[in-house]
Structures are given as structure tokens and as C-alpha cells.
Design a protein around this motif. Sequence first.
Motif, PDB file in Angstrom:
ATOM      1  N   UNK A 256       0.815  -1.216   0.000  1.00  0.00           N
ATOM      2  CA  UNK A 256       0.000   0.000   0.000  1.00  0.00           C
ATOM      3  C   UNK A 256       0.848   1.265   0.000  1.00  0.00           C
ATOM      4  N   UNK A 257       1.990   1.231   0.677  1.00  0.00           N
ATOM      5  CA  UNK A 257       2.809   2.443   0.788  1.00  0.00           C
ATOM      6  C   UNK A 257       3.882   2.540  -0.294  1.00  0.00           C
ATOM      7  N   UNK A 258       3.946   1.586  -1.213  1.00  0.00           N
ATOM      8  CA  UNK A 258       4.939   1.622  -2.280  1.00  0.00           C
ATOM      9  C   UNK A 258       6.366   1.445  -1.804  1.00  0.00           C
ATOM     10  N   UNK A 259       6.550   0.932  -0.600  1.00  0.00           N
ATOM     11  CA  UNK A 259       7.890   0.778  -0.023  1.00  0.00           C
ATOM     12  C   UNK A 259       8.480  -0.573  -0.436  1.00  0.00           C
ATOM     13  N   UNK A 260       9.477  -0.545  -1.331  1.00  0.00           N
ATOM     14  CA  UNK A 260      10.142  -1.762  -1.792  1.00  0.00           C
ATOM     15  C   UNK A 260      11.576  -1.853  -1.264  1.00  0.00           C
ATOM     16  N   UNK A 261      11.871  -1.126  -0.209  1.00  0.00           N
ATOM     17  CA  UNK A 261      13.205  -1.191   0.375  1.00  0.00           C
ATOM     18  C   UNK A 261      13.423  -2.553   1.022  1.00  0.00           C
ATOM     19  N   UNK A 262      14.685  -2.868   1.309  1.00  0.00           N
ATOM     20  CA  UNK A 262      14.977  -4.118   2.019  1.00  0.00           C
ATOM     21  C   UNK A 262      14.260  -4.127   3.358  1.00  0.00           C
ATOM     22  N   UNK A 263      14.251  -2.990   4.032  1.00  0.00           N
ATOM     23  CA  UNK A 263      13.540  -2.898   5.309  1.00  0.00           C
ATOM     24  C   UNK A 263      12.037  -3.084   5.121  1.00  0.00           C
ATOM     25  N   UNK A 264      11.477  -2.506   4.044  1.00  0.00           N
ATOM     26  CA  UNK A 264      10.048  -2.668   3.775  1.00  0.00           C
ATOM     27  C   UNK A 264       9.684  -4.121   3.527  1.00  0.00           C
ATOM     28  N   UNK A 265      10.491  -4.810   2.727  1.00  0.00           N
ATOM     29  CA  UNK A 265      10.239  -6.233   2.483  1.00  0.00           C
ATOM     30  C   UNK A 265      10.406  -7.042   3.774  1.00  0.00           C
ATOM     31  N   UNK A 266      11.432  -6.717   4.559  1.00  0.00           N
ATOM     32  CA  UNK A 266      11.644  -7.431   5.821  1.00  0.00           C
ATOM     33  C   UNK A 266      10.458  -7.222   6.756  1.00  0.00           C
ATOM     34  N   UNK A 267       9.916  -6.013   6.742  1.00  0.00           N
ATOM     35  CA  UNK A 267       8.755  -5.729   7.581  1.00  0.00           C
ATOM     36  C   UNK A 267       7.565  -6.607   7.170  1.00  0.00           C
ATOM     37  N   UNK A 268       7.393  -6.823   5.858  1.00  0.00           N
ATOM     38  CA  UNK A 268       6.301  -7.671   5.390  1.00  0.00           C
ATOM     39  C   UNK A 268       6.490  -9.109   5.873  1.00  0.00           C
ATOM     40  N   UNK A 269       7.733  -9.611   5.815  1.00  0.00           N
ATOM     41  CA  UNK A 269       8.015 -10.969   6.293  1.00  0.00           C
ATOM     42  C   UNK A 269       7.733 -11.082   7.791  1.00  0.00           C
ATOM     43  N   UNK A 270       8.167 -10.084   8.547  1.00  0.00           N
ATOM     44  CA  UNK A 270       7.942 -10.102   9.994  1.00  0.00           C
ATOM     45  C   UNK A 270       6.456 -10.043  10.311  1.00  0.00           C
ATOM     46  N   UNK A 271       5.720  -9.209   9.586  1.00  0.00           N
ATOM     47  CA  UNK A 271       4.277  -9.123   9.820  1.00  0.00           C
ATOM     48  C   UNK A 271       3.609 -10.464   9.573  1.00  0.00           C
ATOM     49  N   UNK A 272       4.050 -11.140   8.510  1.00  0.00           N
ATOM     50  CA  UNK A 272       3.452 -12.442   8.232  1.00  0.00           C
ATOM     51  C   UNK A 272       3.781 -13.443   9.348  1.00  0.00           C
ATOM     52  N   UNK A 273       5.020 -13.496   9.780  1.00  0.00           N
ATOM     53  CA  UNK A 273       5.404 -14.443  10.826  1.00  0.00           C
ATOM     54  C   UNK A 273       4.685 -14.139  12.133  1.00  0.00           C
ATOM     55  N   UNK A 274       4.573 -12.865  12.468  1.00  0.00           N
ATOM     56  CA  UNK A 274       3.850 -12.498  13.688  1.00  0.00           C
ATOM     57  C   UNK A 274       2.378 -12.883  13.596  1.00  0.00           C
TER      58      UNK A 274
END
Length: 348
Positions: free
Chosen positions: A95-113
Motif C-alpha cells: 500500500x505504501x509503495x515501499x520496496x526497500x529491504x527494510x520494507x520487504x523485511x517488515x512484510x516478512x515479519x508481519x506475516x510471521x507475527x
Amino acid sequence: MSSTELPFVPPANVLPKVGTVRVAEGERLRSVELPGVTLTVRSRPPAREGLPPALYVHGLGGSSQNWSALMALQDGVVDGEALDLPGFGDSPPPDDGNYSVTGHARAVIRYLDASGRGPVHLFGNSLGGAITTRVAAVRPDLVRTLTLVSPALPEIRVQRAAVPTGLLAVPGVALLFTRLTREWTAEQRVRGVMALCYGDPGRVTPEGFRNAVQEMERRLRLPYFWDAMARSARGIVNAYTLGGQQGLWRQAERVLAPTLLVYGGRDQLVGFRMAQKAARAFRDSRLVTLPDAGHVAMMEYPETVALAFRELLEDAGELGTQRARRAGRANAGGEAVDEEGTDESMGG
């Protein structure tokens, strides 16, 4: 629109419907909605209950399909799932257009949580290797072991073949490239990608090539395809320039999980010379070098990678833990497993 702007990408809820994604025999796909992102998850039903969870994260331009061969070989070892990162595979853009390494890592963490599956055996290839390194560093509670196949960690002397990928990060280049390659067929594009990523493209079966062409045709119809590629490439370049605690090498040093490193001798994107540096950076690491492999060893030599992962589990005591748990379930309702026997099985 100026030459430095990327094409407009419509919101995920108004994106056109494109052809279906291939699902191999024994696999299933599902969509998971999380705050700010929707992820497609590829999985295989576990061979039995009680297997430890694993999560696979692909690289730039890839998808969860990159892990299908390895996932199938590990049916009886882990309960595996593979993500399509935001904007790749069958996952819509974030949604926020963030494709940074941190943005992708945040998506992985959100899924695991959200899934509650952690800690997991975490796998990453290329960009996915940078992402999972960051996840393991900032959330050690989510990671049992870390397996990195040609991780995209900063290099002083970048591989010559990797320069065009880096150039995608330059504003306007992605738009220019789409214009220059408008007449290229999906077959031409796939042959180019395979020549770049495989140590020996001849290892790709005719069926594998046809499937890759179909997937390329599907992706090229996505209005956000080049936007996701360009912004993610920019994310890698930006991550390479970060220093201090946010630097990827510094974060590699903070990883606590036992780590398996797999490097290919014919890798044109990640320097083979970086293998020893990575082995020194990750404090509890095992290094496997495959002289004939390219950038995607888990696709070229899945049996070898699967064997190396089993050895990682044995070294970490994980296979023994699984055997102990199965023995405990088998004895439930009967004689209890004595404490000494349990300890011994966990060691092997």
C-alpha cells in the motif's frame, strides 16, 4: 510525467485480473491480508504433524515458485511455506509503495507475527538473502536457522553482469528499458534471465522453460511489474550504502541463528569471492560452495541444498529434537520415555 518518475501504479483493489499463477502438484496457494500488504503464500501439506515450520523468501524478479523443487524435497523435514514478496509473483504492490529491504523485511515479519509460526527455519535467495538477514538480526525470536543462497550482501567490486540490474535503480532507466525491449518476446527474456542466473542453463528442462515463459508472459501484463523491479533494485542499492547498525554486514554479525551459506562458483550476480567474508561475518555459519552452480543453486541443485540443510539441522540438534518429539508422541498413553533417553536422542 518527468523522466525521473516511475509509471503510475493503480491501487491493489483496482488492478486488472491477469492469468492464474502455476501451482505444482502437491502445492497450494492462499492470500493473506496484513496491515498495509497482501501476500500470496505457497505451501505443501506437511508429510506428518509436528514438523518444524520453514519460510522461503525469493530474490529480485523471482517468486515463490523459485523454491518449489527444494520444498518438495523437504516435505518430511519441515512444514514449508514460500512467500511472494509484495509486487512479485501473485502478491499485489504494498500500500505504501515501499520496496526497500527494510520494507520487504517488515512484510516478512508481519506475516510471521500474524501466522504465529515462528520461530521458523528461514531461507533467502539473493534479495531474499538480504531481507532474511535483516529479519534474523532484528527479530531473532522468529528464526531457528537461516539458510542463505547467494545472498545480496554489499560488495565493493560488483559483478559486471550485475551492473544492468543496479542500473534499474536509476530513475528513468526502467521506463527507458521497457521502451527499448518492447519487441522482445517472453522466450527471449526468459533465455536472458536463465543465462544470467544459471551456471548451466542446459539443466532447465523443456517443461521448466515452458512454465517460465508462461510466467513471464503473465508478469509482463501486470501494470506494476517494472515499478516493483525498479524500486526493489533501488532498495538493494540503498541498503548497500547504509552504515552503522543498519548496514547489512553489521546485521549479519548480529545473527544468532545457525546459518547455512550456499555460494555458486558460476554466479554472475553475487561474487563467489564473498563466500569467505560471509562465513566470517555470520558467527555460527556453515559454508557450502558449488563450483558449477549459478545464482539460484536451490533451483539448479536442489538435492545438494536439501542435503546441506539436513546437515545444518543435525549440527544444530534440530533433527534429534524432532525424533525425540515423535518418540514422545509414540509413547503417549504407554510407557514414558525416560529422561536420559530423551536427552540422548536430542543430541543426535
